[in-house]
Design an enzyme around this catalytic site. Sequence first.
Site, mmCIF file in Angstrom:
data_model
loop_
_atom_site.group_PDB
_atom_site.id
_atom_site.type_symbol
_atom_site.label_atom_id
_atom_site.label_comp_id
_atom_site.label_asym_id
_atom_site.label_seq_id
_atom_site.Cartn_x
_atom_site.Cartn_y
_atom_site.Cartn_z
ATOM 1 C CB SER A 63 41.128 43.778 44.256
ATOM 2 O OG SER A 63 41.344 43.243 45.544
ATOM 3 C CE1 TYR A 90 43.026 38.959 41.882
ATOM 4 C CE2 TYR A 90 43.285 40.050 44.002
ATOM 5 C CZ TYR A 90 42.484 39.684 42.930
ATOM 6 O OH TYR A 90 41.161 40.046 42.910
#
Length: 259
Positions: free
Chosen positions: A149, A162
Amino acid sequence: MAAITPGTVLVLGGGSDIGAACVAALAGNGLRDVVLAARDPEAAVRTVTAALPEPTDDSPRVHGLTWDALDVGATGPLLDEVVDRWGLPDVVVVAVGLLGHHAGLGLGPAQVDEMVRTNFAGPAAALAVVAERLAAEPGTGRSIVVLSSVAGVRPRRSNFVYGSSKAGVDAFAQGLGDALAGTPVRVLVVRPGFVRSSMTEGLDPAPFATDPDTVGRAVARAVLSGRSGVVSVPGVLRPLFGVLRLLPRPWWQRVAGDR
Ligand SMILES: NC(=O)c1ccc[n+]([C@@H]2O[C@H](COP(=O)([O-])OP(=O)(O)OC[C@H]3O[C@@H](n4cnc5c(N)ncnc54)[C@H](OP(=O)(O)O)[C@@H]3O)[C@@H](O)[C@H]2O)c1
């Protein structure tokens, strides 16, 4: 770069919307069998079947197997079963991920531990097993796709748990790709921005938000051409984050805000 024919595709985290879109984009390129390794394999089969084009005689067969990324001993036996039943996978997509409630501060130790194990430790342990098995067999080209990501390029204050766990798996996958040079296996690290999927349901889309199909098409293009390395989706995020990661910290805090 030899082209890759995806006869058998294995998706770890097989119920993922982006994983399903990758499978759909690979269909029609010699894809025979799709194996979805998931905590709920029946739900995963439903998700992927719904993402595939209308069935024809040439449609891939979709199979589900039970697998949990947090069980580090599970990937070896999973691969044994896949190889026995459908052959060595040509493409393995690692789509496991957990966004949590999109927060950094306020997460308890058990939640931090779960996010780090789900996004980094579990996938890394699985990748190590997959890489050894895929590299041990002769052949022309196999691909391991790791869904990383842009959140890992520079974690924000609102999602640093995250983001840092994605940074871990991203670095692991890049190093693994280097370690596999000279073998038939390529590693593709995919860094999407905000994708409208089950994971982000209810969140306001970030700039350059995209959808699973766009990520799936980018992954299929890269895999089929035998590409390795890092791909950002959409592509503009690569130069953008190349600059953003160098911004002085106070500026970055202002740009990232609370989103
Ligand atoms: N959506 C985004 O904006 C975005 C952006 C950048 C990167 N990504 C990454 O892209 C990947 C796919 O995300 P997505 O958008 O497709 O979201 P998704 O549909 O929520 O997919 C994530 C999948 O991970 C699975 N999973 C979670 N913990 C697991 C575990 N312990 N064992 C096995 N499977 C587990 C989930 O399974 P269950 O159904 O059992 O929960 C779910 O199917 C993730 O790695 C995510 O971090 C997403």
